[in-house]
Design a protein around this motif. Structure first.
Motif, PDB file in Angstrom:
ATOM      1  N   LYS A 106       0.824  -1.208   0.000  1.00 43.43           N
ATOM      2  CA  LYS A 106       0.000   0.000   0.000  1.00 43.43           C
ATOM      3  C   LYS A 106       0.859   1.259   0.000  1.00 43.43           C
ATOM      4  CE  LYS A 106      -3.760  -2.298   2.489  1.00 43.43           C
ATOM      5  NZ  LYS A 106      -4.489  -2.382   3.786  1.00 43.43           N
ATOM      6  N   VAL A 107       1.909   1.254   0.810  1.00 43.61           N
ATOM      7  CA  VAL A 107       2.798   2.411   0.858  1.00 43.61           C
ATOM      8  C   VAL A 107       3.520   2.570  -0.481  1.00 43.61           C
ATOM      9  CG1 VAL A 107       4.871   3.392   1.928  1.00 43.61           C
ATOM     10  CG2 VAL A 107       3.116   2.319   3.353  1.00 43.61           C
ATOM     11  N   GLY A 108       3.908   1.442  -1.073  1.00 43.46           N
ATOM     12  CA  GLY A 108       4.570   1.485  -2.372  1.00 43.46           C
ATOM     13  C   GLY A 108       3.676   2.101  -3.439  1.00 43.46           C
ATOM     14  N   MET A 109       2.406   1.699  -3.456  1.00 42.91           N
ATOM     15  CA  MET A 109       1.462   2.256  -4.435  1.00 42.91           C
ATOM     16  C   MET A 109       1.249   3.749  -4.186  1.00 42.91           C
ATOM     17  SD  MET A 109       0.773  -0.120  -6.531  1.00 42.91           S
ATOM     18  CE  MET A 109      -0.614   0.614  -7.403  1.00 42.91           C
ATOM     19  N   PHE A 110       1.188   4.122  -2.912  1.00 40.24           N
ATOM     20  CA  PHE A 110       1.034   5.535  -2.545  1.00 40.24           C
ATOM     21  C   PHE A 110       2.252   6.327  -3.038  1.00 40.24           C
ATOM     22  CE2 PHE A 110       1.648   9.037   0.504  1.00 40.24           C
ATOM     23  CZ  PHE A 110       0.409   9.664   0.422  1.00 40.24           C
ATOM     24  N   ALA A 111       3.428   5.744  -2.863  1.00 43.53           N
ATOM     25  CA  ALA A 111       4.658   6.395  -3.309  1.00 43.53           C
ATOM     26  C   ALA A 111       4.691   6.534  -4.834  1.00 43.53           C
ATOM     27  CB  ALA A 111       5.880   5.608  -2.826  1.00 43.53           C
TER      28      ALA A 111
ATOM     29  N   SER B 122      -1.661   5.868   9.552  1.00 40.43           N
ATOM     30  CA  SER B 122      -1.966   5.780  10.990  1.00 40.43           C
ATOM     31  C   SER B 122      -1.095   4.763  11.725  1.00 40.43           C
ATOM     32  CB  SER B 122      -3.453   5.430  11.186  1.00 40.43           C
ATOM     33  OG  SER B 122      -4.268   6.401  10.611  1.00 40.43           O
ATOM     34  N   ILE B 123       0.206   4.868  11.533  1.00 43.07           N
ATOM     35  CA  ILE B 123       1.136   4.006  12.262  1.00 43.07           C
ATOM     36  C   ILE B 123       2.194   4.882  12.919  1.00 43.07           C
ATOM     37  CG2 ILE B 123       0.777   1.984  10.809  1.00 43.07           C
ATOM     38  CD1 ILE B 123       3.303   2.689   9.297  1.00 43.07           C
ATOM     39  N   ASN B 124       2.995   4.285  13.821  1.00 40.12           N
ATOM     40  CA  ASN B 124       3.993   5.088  14.520  1.00 40.12           C
ATOM     41  C   ASN B 124       5.279   5.217  13.708  1.00 40.12           C
ATOM     42  OD1 ASN B 124       5.576   2.765  14.922  1.00 40.12           O
ATOM     43  ND2 ASN B 124       4.640   2.346  16.905  1.00 40.12           N
ATOM     44  N   GLY B 125       6.198   6.022  14.231  1.00 39.29           N
ATOM     45  CA  GLY B 125       7.432   6.312  13.514  1.00 39.29           C
ATOM     46  C   GLY B 125       8.284   5.091  13.234  1.00 39.29           C
ATOM     47  N   GLU B 126       8.393   4.192  14.206  1.00 37.58           N
ATOM     48  CA  GLU B 126       9.218   2.994  14.026  1.00 37.58           C
ATOM     49  C   GLU B 126       8.664   2.111  12.911  1.00 37.58           C
ATOM     50  OE1 GLU B 126      10.872  -0.871  16.556  1.00 37.58           O
ATOM     51  OE2 GLU B 126       9.543   0.598  17.515  1.00 37.58           O
ATOM     52  N   GLN B 127       7.337   1.929  12.899  1.00 34.78           N
ATOM     53  CA  GLN B 127       6.714   1.129  11.851  1.00 34.78           C
ATOM     54  C   GLN B 127       6.930   1.761  10.484  1.00 34.78           C
ATOM     55  OE1 GLN B 127       2.728   1.086  13.451  1.00 34.78           O
ATOM     56  NE2 GLN B 127       2.943  -0.991  14.205  1.00 34.78           N
ATOM     57  N   ALA B 128       6.763   3.092  10.412  1.00 38.91           N
ATOM     58  CA  ALA B 128       6.949   3.798   9.152  1.00 38.91           C
ATOM     59  C   ALA B 128       8.388   3.648   8.650  1.00 38.91           C
ATOM     60  CB  ALA B 128       6.595   5.274   9.329  1.00 38.91           C
ATOM     61  N   GLU B 129       9.356   3.757   9.555  1.00 37.97           N
ATOM     62  CA  GLU B 129      10.764   3.586   9.196  1.00 37.97           C
ATOM     63  C   GLU B 129      11.015   2.183   8.640  1.00 37.97           C
ATOM     64  OE1 GLU B 129      13.393   5.481   9.182  1.00 37.97           O
ATOM     65  OE2 GLU B 129      13.043   7.198  10.508  1.00 37.97           O
ATOM     66  N   ASN B 130      10.417   1.188   9.291  1.00 39.88           N
ATOM     67  CA  ASN B 130      10.612  -0.196   8.867  1.00 39.88           C
ATOM     68  C   ASN B 130      10.081  -0.440   7.461  1.00 39.88           C
ATOM     69  OD1 ASN B 130      11.813  -0.894  11.278  1.00 39.88           O
ATOM     70  ND2 ASN B 130       9.927  -1.614  12.222  1.00 39.88           N
ATOM     71  N   VAL B 131       8.899   0.108   7.176  1.00 34.29           N
ATOM     72  CA  VAL B 131       8.303  -0.074   5.850  1.00 34.29           C
ATOM     73  C   VAL B 131       9.156   0.615   4.792  1.00 34.29           C
ATOM     74  CG1 VAL B 131       6.296   0.406   4.409  1.00 34.29           C
ATOM     75  CG2 VAL B 131       5.973  -0.347   6.756  1.00 34.29           C
ATOM     76  N   ILE B 132       9.607   1.834   5.089  1.00 32.72           N
ATOM     77  CA  ILE B 132      10.473   2.554   4.159  1.00 32.72           C
ATOM     78  C   ILE B 132      11.742   1.744   3.883  1.00 32.72           C
ATOM     79  CG2 ILE B 132      11.997   4.558   3.925  1.00 32.72           C
ATOM     80  CD1 ILE B 132       9.191   5.375   3.428  1.00 32.72           C
ATOM     81  N   LYS B 133      12.333   1.163   4.934  1.00 38.82           N
ATOM     82  CA  LYS B 133      13.564   0.381   4.771  1.00 38.82           C
ATOM     83  C   LYS B 133      13.312  -0.861   3.921  1.00 38.82           C
ATOM     84  CE  LYS B 133      16.073   1.860   8.899  1.00 38.82           C
ATOM     85  NZ  LYS B 133      16.600   1.456  10.215  1.00 38.82           N
ATOM     86  N   GLN B 134      12.148  -1.481   4.098  1.00 37.06           N
ATOM     87  CA  GLN B 134      11.817  -2.648   3.276  1.00 37.06           C
ATOM     88  C   GLN B 134      11.731  -2.258   1.810  1.00 37.06           C
ATOM     89  OE1 GLN B 134       8.449  -4.911   4.738  1.00 37.06           O
ATOM     90  NE2 GLN B 134       9.039  -4.512   6.829  1.00 37.06           N
TER      91      GLN B 134
END
Length: 372
Positions: free
Chosen positions: A175-180, A196-208
């Motif tokens: 979902k984040v990839g499609m948004f990007a 609607s997630i926290n900073g750590e989760q957002a960082e993890n998804v970006i890193k993936q």
């Protein structure tokens, strides 16, 4: 009004250990949602260590979970009645020992039968999991959360990012990839705000997304540029999901830990239809060693220049010489030390790319000025 109703029945859904956690949390906000998620993940791993599966079975049913609160003295009655009425439940830790109350968590589908129990007990109430956490004594709840977080450290829920993916929301990377793709660039703050997630989760998804080559490294303005078109992204995400599913399946069947590694294709010495023989980094000359890796466990990234795969830290890997003779064996965790960690290798690669891009831009600017 519609927004108020939607907020009141908000459901959180998180993938962990191969199952979906879904729960109605009331109006506690993101912080309460995160606490509930951490609590349930810890409970899953704690029960797993005890050989119990009630919490897992509840979560596998899908849908919403709720809490029955009753007098602690009625615990045996509750257990007997739950068995009589066929109610699957899991006893929750006592987070407030001063109120004389105990709680069990159950699936919403059992609400009619739970109401019958309350009538026979002549005391009790159905609450949300959010209510349970709010009712907890702050000190006791703090100690319990610390204990449960340690339980999470004992098991890995694997995807390409290994142990960090424990907090990734199911399907969020796609979902984040499609948004990007739509924005052509994305930041951690945008991920937090829109998903609607926290900073750590957002960082993890970006890193993936960085790891599999969808996003570039962080620029000076904090954004990550998209590195591929939509079609390439779709193909890449399917390959990522296939590898992630395989890692989870292997981890679950062997109850083991897997660690991600990136391997330059320059290290490939030989390959066949099923496997690739790669040189172990840091070995050369007469001491050169090779390891065979199954192609099913390999994914191409970075325009086919690098392979993303994983090592079983508890497995004994056979190491070969140039004549394909077995020379020795080495544990996966020891072999892993020869490889760069995914996050560091990806970060270094993109930092190098960024520096080269900046140099190119400066050269173009200087050339343009000279022409003028």
């Amino acid at each position: 009004m519609a927004e108020e109703i939607q907020e009141a029945v908000q459901i959180i859904r998180v993938a962990y250990d191969g199952i979906e956690i879904a729960m109605k949390v009331g109006s506690g906000g993101i912080a309460a949602m995160q606490k509930a998620i951490d609590f349930l993940k810890g409970m899953l791993d704690y029960e797993k260590s005890l050989g119990k599966t009630s919490m897992r079975k509840l979560l596998l049913k899908g849908g919403d979970l709720q809490v029955l609160q009753f007098k602690t003295d009625d615990m045996r009655k509750v257990e007997r009645m739950a068995k009589k009425y066929g109610i699957l439940y899991s006893v929750l830790p006592d987070c407030n020992k001063t109120d004389g109350m105990s709680e069990v968590i159950f699936h919403t589908e059992a609400v009619p039968r739970v109401n019958m129990m309350i009538q026979k007990l002549k005391f009790g109430r159905i609450a949300t999991f959010d209510d349970y956490l709010k009712n907890g004594d702050e000190k006791s709840l703090g100690k319990l959360m610390d204990f449960l977080r340690k339980q999470q450290g004992n098991e890995k829920s694997h995807t390409v990012e290994g142990d960090k993916v424990n907090s990734a929301i199911d399907g969020l990377i796609e979902k984040v990839g499609m948004f990007a793709m739509e924005k052509q660039a994305i930041s951690v703050d945008q991920v937090k705000e829109n998903f609607s997630i926290n900073g750590e989760q957002a960082e993890n998804v970006i890193k993936q997304l960085e790891t599999i080559g969808v996003l570039g490294g962080r620029s000076e303005d904090g954004t990550h540029k998209v590195m591929m078109d939509k079609e390439a992204f779709t193909n890449r995400i399917r390959g990522y999901q296939s590898l992630a599913d395989r890692m989870r399946a292997i981890s679950a069947s062997k109850n083991t830990n897997l660690s991600d590694v990136t391997i330059s294709k320059k290290l490939i010495a030989e390959e066949n239809d099923h496997a690739v023989k790669t040189r172990v980094p840091g070995t050369w000359g007469k001491d050169v060693r090779y390891v065979w890796l199954h192609k099913d466990n390999v994914m191409d990234i970075h325009n086919g220049k690098t392979m993303l795969t994983f090592l079983d830290t508890s497995k004994d890997y056979k190491l070969y010489d140039e004549q394909n003779r077995v020379v020795t064996t080495k544990k996966g965790d020891e072999l892993y030390t020869h490889y760069d960690k995914v996050e560091s290798s990806v970060r270094e690669r993109y930092e190098k790319v960024q520096k080269e891009q900046k140099k190119t831009t400066k050269k173009k600017t200087v050339t343009t000025r000279k022409e003028r």
